[in-house]
Design an enzyme around this catalytic site. Structure first.
Site, PDB file in Angstrom:
ATOM      1  N   ASN A 114       0.838  -1.197   0.000  1.00  0.00           N
ATOM      2  CA  ASN A 114       0.000   0.000   0.000  1.00  0.00           C
ATOM      3  C   ASN A 114       0.876   1.252   0.000  1.00  0.00           C
ATOM      4  O   ASN A 114       1.961   1.253   0.586  1.00  0.00           O
ATOM      5  CB  ASN A 114      -0.861  -0.008   1.275  1.00  0.00           C
ATOM      6  CG  ASN A 114      -1.764   1.201   1.377  1.00  0.00           C
ATOM      7  OD1 ASN A 114      -2.463   1.553   0.423  1.00  0.00           O
ATOM      8  ND2 ASN A 114      -1.761   1.854   2.526  1.00  0.00           N
ATOM      9  N   HIS A 116       0.999   5.215   1.245  1.00  0.00           N
ATOM     10  CA  HIS A 116       0.362   6.096   2.223  1.00  0.00           C
ATOM     11  C   HIS A 116       1.063   7.462   2.180  1.00  0.00           C
ATOM     12  O   HIS A 116       2.295   7.523   2.244  1.00  0.00           O
ATOM     13  CB  HIS A 116       0.468   5.475   3.621  1.00  0.00           C
ATOM     14  CG  HIS A 116      -0.283   6.268   4.638  1.00  0.00           C
ATOM     15  ND1 HIS A 116      -1.655   6.222   4.747  1.00  0.00           N
ATOM     16  CD2 HIS A 116       0.136   7.164   5.567  1.00  0.00           C
ATOM     17  CE1 HIS A 116      -2.036   7.038   5.702  1.00  0.00           C
ATOM     18  NE2 HIS A 116      -0.979   7.629   6.222  1.00  0.00           N
ATOM     19  N   SER A 143       5.098   6.903   2.256  1.00  0.00           N
ATOM     20  CA  SER A 143       5.570   5.583   2.678  1.00  0.00           C
ATOM     21  C   SER A 143       4.892   4.507   1.832  1.00  0.00           C
ATOM     22  O   SER A 143       3.707   4.629   1.512  1.00  0.00           O
ATOM     23  CB  SER A 143       5.216   5.319   4.147  1.00  0.00           C
ATOM     24  OG  SER A 143       5.688   6.363   4.966  1.00  0.00           O
ATOM     25  N   ASP A 152      -2.290   0.764   7.973  1.00  0.00           N
ATOM     26  CA  ASP A 152      -1.107   1.608   7.746  1.00  0.00           C
ATOM     27  C   ASP A 152       0.062   1.258   8.671  1.00  0.00           C
ATOM     28  O   ASP A 152       0.816   2.145   9.099  1.00  0.00           O
ATOM     29  CB  ASP A 152      -1.467   3.102   7.920  1.00  0.00           C
ATOM     30  CG  ASP A 152      -2.533   3.554   6.943  1.00  0.00           C
ATOM     31  OD1 ASP A 152      -2.619   2.964   5.853  1.00  0.00           O
ATOM     32  OD2 ASP A 152      -3.294   4.488   7.268  1.00  0.00           O
TER      33      ASP A 152
END
Ligand code: GRF
Length: 199
Positions: A114, A116, A143, A152
């Protein structure tokens, strides 16, 4: 030549997804054994039928599966996602602005990363750009991390700080965050796949 299959999940504009298509799709890289291989984005999935990114995808001839989460319990939706993703047999699933909190039904069955828009662990959650802009810290950041059961919070693959500029508006700060995302995300995906560019 070996093909490395990726799926991308998104919810909105899809600008990161489009950048990944431009920088990685059908391009050749070198793997750990010094063999040439090719990345193919085999499918994209979107939970929001109104997402701008759906339209933008049309020129690329990459399937886009729109699966609305409306009216479905989180676990039921995640099970549906897992089933559809598995049909494409991806080596890696890339969450690119996929605005969903995922349950273990997803996180324990799909290998995913992912992006972020903050320097984690600072400013987790859906308002990371605004939160880092308003924080007393003199930096924001981007990130890319492995997806884990906790939002996260998975292991970092790549991250970079973005120094704030005095007097800058939130819009300008946000635009610089996105520029950093466009640079960092493809690099992080190559790192996650243990690939490098051909010299
Ligand atoms: C990006 O800022 C990403 O970091 C966050 O959502 C945003 C998605 O933007 N998770 P886009 O859809 O890629 O334009």
């Amino acid at each position: 030549m070996k093909t490395i299959r990726l799926c991308i999940l998104f919810s909105g504009t899809g600008s990161n997804m489009l950048n990944l298509i431009r920088t990685l799709h059908l391009r050749e890289f070198i793997d750990e054994r010094d063999c040439v291989c090719r990345i193919e984005i085999v499918a994209t999935l979107c939970n929001n039928p109104q997402a701008k990114g759906i339209q933008a995808l049309q020129e690329f001839h990459i399937p886009c599966l729109v699966l609305s989460h409306k009216g479905l319990e989180r676990e039921v939706y995640d099970a549906l996602l897992v089933r559809e993703i598995r049909r494409y047999e991806p080596a890696l699933c890339v969450l690119s602005g996929f605005m969903r909190i995922l349950t273990p039904i997803f996180t324990q069955h799909i290998r995913a990363i992912n992006i972020h828009p903050s320097f984690l662990p600072h400013h987790k959650g859906a308002h990371a750009i605004r939160d880092s802009f308003e924080s007393p810290q003199d930096f924001g950041g981007v990130s890319v991390h492995w997806v884990s059961d906790e939002l996260d919070s998975g292991a970092i693959i790549a991250q970079e700080k973005l120094p704030k500029v005095a007097g800058e508006s939130l819009e300008d700060f946000e635009a610089r965050i996105h520029e950093l995302e466009y640079k960092l995300f493809p690099q992080a995906i190559l790192r996650a796949l243990a690939l490098h560019t051909r010299s």
